[in-house]
Enzyme design. Structure first.
Site, mmCIF file in Angstrom:
data_model
loop_
_atom_site.group_PDB
_atom_site.id
_atom_site.type_symbol
_atom_site.label_atom_id
_atom_site.label_comp_id
_atom_site.label_asym_id
_atom_site.label_seq_id
_atom_site.Cartn_x
_atom_site.Cartn_y
_atom_site.Cartn_z
ATOM 1 N N ASP A 5 0.854 -1.191 0.000
ATOM 2 C CA ASP A 5 0.000 0.000 0.000
ATOM 3 C C ASP A 5 0.887 1.236 0.000
ATOM 4 O OD1 ASP A 5 -2.383 1.401 -0.032
ATOM 5 O OD2 ASP A 5 -2.615 1.390 2.145
ATOM 6 N N HIS A 25 -3.969 13.851 1.208
ATOM 7 C CA HIS A 25 -4.197 12.901 2.303
ATOM 8 C C HIS A 25 -2.999 12.900 3.268
ATOM 9 C CE1 HIS A 25 -5.371 9.342 4.533
ATOM 10 N NE2 HIS A 25 -4.206 8.783 4.242
ATOM 11 N N GLU A 49 -10.681 3.725 3.642
ATOM 12 C CA GLU A 49 -9.729 4.502 2.851
ATOM 13 C C GLU A 49 -10.094 4.303 1.388
ATOM 14 O OE1 GLU A 49 -5.638 3.741 4.071
ATOM 15 O OE2 GLU A 49 -5.861 5.215 5.686
ATOM 16 N N GLU A 89 -9.315 4.081 -2.106
ATOM 17 C CA GLU A 89 -8.081 3.828 -2.851
ATOM 18 C C GLU A 89 -8.408 3.097 -4.150
ATOM 19 O OE1 GLU A 89 -4.763 2.221 -0.682
ATOM 20 O OE2 GLU A 89 -5.440 3.060 1.227
ATOM 21 N N GLN A 104 -4.272 1.935 15.098
ATOM 22 C CA GLN A 104 -3.184 2.450 14.251
ATOM 23 C C GLN A 104 -2.371 3.528 14.974
ATOM 24 O OE1 GLN A 104 -4.645 4.360 10.664
ATOM 25 N NE2 GLN A 104 -2.595 4.746 9.850
ATOM 26 N N TYR A 124 1.685 2.633 15.340
ATOM 27 C CA TYR A 124 2.384 2.900 14.072
ATOM 28 C C TYR A 124 3.825 3.380 14.202
ATOM 29 C CZ TYR A 124 2.307 8.035 13.602
ATOM 30 O OH TYR A 124 2.545 9.377 13.742
ATOM 31 N N LYS A 133 -4.655 -2.226 10.268
ATOM 32 C CA LYS A 133 -4.931 -2.326 8.830
ATOM 33 C C LYS A 133 -5.279 -3.736 8.371
ATOM 34 C CE LYS A 133 -3.740 1.870 7.420
ATOM 35 N NZ LYS A 133 -4.595 2.716 6.585
ATOM 36 N N THR A 183 -4.848 6.413 0.238
ATOM 37 C CA THR A 183 -6.095 7.175 0.233
ATOM 38 C C THR A 183 -5.998 8.349 -0.736
ATOM 39 O OG1 THR A 183 -6.274 6.613 2.540
ATOM 40 C CG2 THR A 183 -7.735 8.345 1.752
HETATM 41 MN MN MN Z 1 -4.141 2.821 2.902
#
Ligand code: MN
Length: 409
Positions: A123, A130, A195, A197, A236, A240, A249, A345
């Site tokens: 990803d 974003h 998100e 995408e 997250q 993260y 995720k 995103t």
């Molecule tokens: Mn993403």
């Protein structure tokens, strides 16, 4: 030049004669490869069985498979040959027309399945709006990190939890650090997000140690799908740093069932945003490498109407697919047929074009208005998220259908 088919196709259909996307549907309890056209599907396995593909120059036994990886691996000449054949046969009363009762089936009631076996999944994080919006919320002093305009930033995700549109997902539990708390807590995520995408599918592999030059990068792409990278923002946020996204995720990502080919998207090429500062030479490219694809997100509470909560466009991407793939392989990392690369995103400049509730509700500080007086900051139990994507130009429409999913308690 406009083309007409003997199959009835509404002018508003995503699946016009110019599209011809590939998917896997269930026929007689079997996973079956097909091409969408209007409200119908051309059954590729049935076509192969009656001998329609005998002259196309590739091994059409790939249509016995439960996924499209085998066909994709046949290469670009096979994809083009089949597309040209189907275009000709759908616009004139030839062999396909003769066999229509065997090979053309209803699409509207078809059960769709994962079109590919996804190998590796990456990803990216390639929309500047974003990345800036999220950066402002997570790091107010330092929204866009110093590497962002030099590297198409990405992370390796997990392919085991990529699911087909229509699959419901359970609200995940995990470890979170509530604001002002002294120690972390375990519980159900309270900040489930979508998100918006798009993903692209690798159609031509490389060997370990090889890199893809930027002008060859698109040769390695078979087609595109809509992608929803469901995210648990509270999980997250706590996990993260320092290595990036993990359990916030990988509880699920959804893709749309029909893969729209690069050939079908060709008329919708457009320029990307000007990159400033100039990128390193291996990321510099010629020509238009972005695509004008309209995107829309709808939220439907259980038993209620859908509200459109965002409208965006794939053309807002700062980094294009060729740059992403070139960067991904510049160190010799190999790619395989069926690998999936998602864009990150896709947000535009205005508030109504933000591709996540994190941005639309500005970190949960503002409500998003829905129809019938309801509001949201994040996704609630039994909400369905529907993403749609389509291109339109000179009266020609090439769409992706939709990618939807519901969050269960
Ligand atoms: Mn993403």
């Amino acid at each position: 030049m406009s083309m007409n088919s003997w199959i009835d196709i509404s002018p508003t259909s995503d699946f016009s004669i110019y599209n011809l996307p590939y998917g896997i549907f269930i026929r007689d309890e079997k996973h079956t490869p097909g091409v969408a056209i209007g409200d119908s599907i051309v059954d590729l396995n049935a076509c192969a069985k009656v001998g329609l593909f005998a002259h196309l120059g590739f091994d059409y036994s790939v249509f016995d498979d439960k996924v499209l990886n085998g066909f994709i691996a046949c290469g670009k000449d096979a994809w083009s040959a089949l597309r040209a054949f189907l275009t000709a046969e759908l616009t004139s009363e030839g062999q396909l027309y003769e066999f229509r009762e065997k090979v053309v089936v209803d699409r509207l009631n078809a059960v769709m399945c994962m079109p590919i076996e996804v190998g590796d999944y990456t990803d990216f994080y390639s929309s500047i709006e974003h990345a800036t919006n999220v950066g402002k919320m997570f790091r107010p002093d330092n929204p866009l990190l110093p590497n962002w305009k030099h590297i198409p930033v990405g992370y390796h995700g997990r392919s085991s939890s990529i699911v087909i549109s229509g699959t419901s997902l359970k609200r995940p539990s995990g470890q979170m650090m509530p604001p002002d708390a002294e120690k972390p807590v375990f519980g159900k995520s309270k900040r489930i997000d979508l998100e918006l995408e798009m993903g692209f599918i690798i159609g031509k592999p490389t060997n370990l140690g090889e890199s893809i030059a930027i002008e060859q990068a698109e040769e390695h792409i078979f087609g595109k799908v809509i992608f929803n990278d469901w995210s648990a923002r509270d999980i997250q946020k706590w996990e993260y740093v320092p290595l990036g996204p993990f359990l916030g995720k990988n509880f699920g990502s959804s893709i749309s069932p029909w893969i729209v080919t690069m050939e079908a998207l060709e008329p919708f090429r457009c320029a990307s945003i000007k990159q400033d500062p100039e990128v390193l030479p291996y990321l510099q490219y010629q020509g238009d490498k972005n695509f004008d694809i309209n995107l829309e997100v709808g939220l439907t509470p259980q038993g209620d109407e859908e509200t459109t909560i965002a409208k965006s466009n794939f053309k807002y991407m700062y980094w294009n697919m060729a740059q992403q793939l070139t960067h991904h392989t510049v160190n010799g990392c190999n790619v395989n047929v069926g690998d999936l690369m998602a864009s990150g995103t896709i947000s535009g400049k205005e508030k109504g074009s933000y591709g996540s509730l994190l941005e639309l509700s500005w970190g949960g500080t503002e409500v998003v208005q829905l129809k019938n007086g309801k509001t949201r900051t994040f996704i609630e139990d039994n909400d369905t998220i529907t993403i749609r994507a389509w291109c339109e130009k000179d009266g020609k429409r090439v769409g992706f259908g939709e990618c939807n999913g519901k969050i269960l308690p």
